[in-house]
Design an enzyme around this catalytic site. Sequence first.
Site, short mmCIF file in Angstrom:
data_model
loop_
_atom_site.label_atom_id
_atom_site.label_comp_id
_atom_site.label_asym_id
_atom_site.label_seq_id
_atom_site.Cartn_x
_atom_site.Cartn_y
_atom_site.Cartn_z
N GLU A 92 40.82 -10.78 7.63
CA GLU A 92 39.89 -11.67 6.92
C GLU A 92 40.56 -12.31 5.72
OE1 GLU A 92 36.61 -9.79 4.76
OE2 GLU A 92 37.59 -7.87 5.04
N ASP A 137 36.42 -14.13 9.08
CA ASP A 137 36.54 -12.70 9.37
C ASP A 137 36.47 -12.51 10.89
OD1 ASP A 137 36.50 -9.96 9.34
OD2 ASP A 137 34.64 -9.78 8.21
MG LIG Z 1 36.55 -8.30 10.63
#
Ligand SMILES: [Mg+2]
Length: 396
Positions: free
Chosen positions: A103, A12
């Site tokens: 992500e 992420d």
């Molecule tokens: Mg993020």
Amino acid sequence: VFVTGATIIHADLDAFYASVEQRDDPSLRRRPVIVGTGVVLSSSYEARACGVRTAMSAARARRLCPAAVVVAPRMSAYSEASRAVFAVFADTTPLVEGLSIDEAFLDVGGLRRTAGAPEEIAARLRRAVLDRVGLPITVGLARTKFLAKVASGVAKPDGLLVVPPGGELAFLHPLPVERLWGVGRVTAARLHDRGIVTVGDLAGVEVELLGTILGPGAGNHLHRLARGLDPRPVEPGHRRASVGAQHALAGRLRRDELDAILVGLVDRVTRRLRAAGRTGRTVTLRLRHADFSRATRSHSLARPTDATATVLVAARRLLAQAGPEIDRRGLTLVGVSVAGLGGADAVQLALPLDGHDPRALDAAVDGVRARFGTGALVRSLRSAAAEDRAVPHLPD
Ligand SMILES: [Mg+2]
């Protein structure tokens, strides 16, 4: 018991839009940066330290953080960065499941002989994203998707956290319940009222009691998560032939209500397309009538798309064509799907260059929703009747 190693990565990007701004303009580095002149779409960690949060009004954010630099979003730069990061993901493993523009889950099991242990792959992935794209990314590594995602949330920013096999509950139970997928403000408040503050507290509550507090579905879901149970595999987008959503209907609907439901369905489907980096050409409307007969209508677009507005025009036309049949036989279910899927790259040549790119709006809406749930932004066309079930709260 057969115990597998930790092979699932949740990767992420940190403060994605703000990090791209800091990457591209060195004068913004180590300074509080707010992306979004009306509403905060993203903010750097320096701005977050003053209390700035995504989806807050930019005016409020400026008051909280007078030193912040406010910049207008540059969606094409973020799309470009996202593509580059997903290329790094694809070079790491073929098993990539995109969750949003910034992500993804990656399954790196079975690569030990060619690429090394999962911990090494995870560390290398972080270096590769920094070297090749110039952006910080946080990685969680665990045996399940859920735990990998919780791990990356805990490790943020610019971190790597491995949940070792067998250590799942020791990792999970001290965390606040807000860390669990699906626990937003309202659910957290209800749990706090009962003295349930940590995931460990939650794990100790009978599932029946949780059901009475949160409803049986959510109770069951959280009961399982609190015990670290999550058997979902990583699902690469390219295995899927179509993306669809449907809505069961009770009673007779007015035309505008039906349209609102259609808008909600198209919004959901195109959001999932964009999250997976996919586009599609064939829009299909599926109907089930009150007499249980079924009807399907399809329309093929001139070129593949992931744009909400484009798919909506086609779906509305199909629904209008089905109008007489709906009047005669009633309607108990409506579904929309998009098939003929290709990669998002296929759409690039059709992009307008005048800065009024409808995909930029779609991407911005997706970004806010990914952080704050579907209810955070409601498209003007939607009515309460068409509201999606809220998506899980995802800290970024
Ligand atoms: Mg993020």
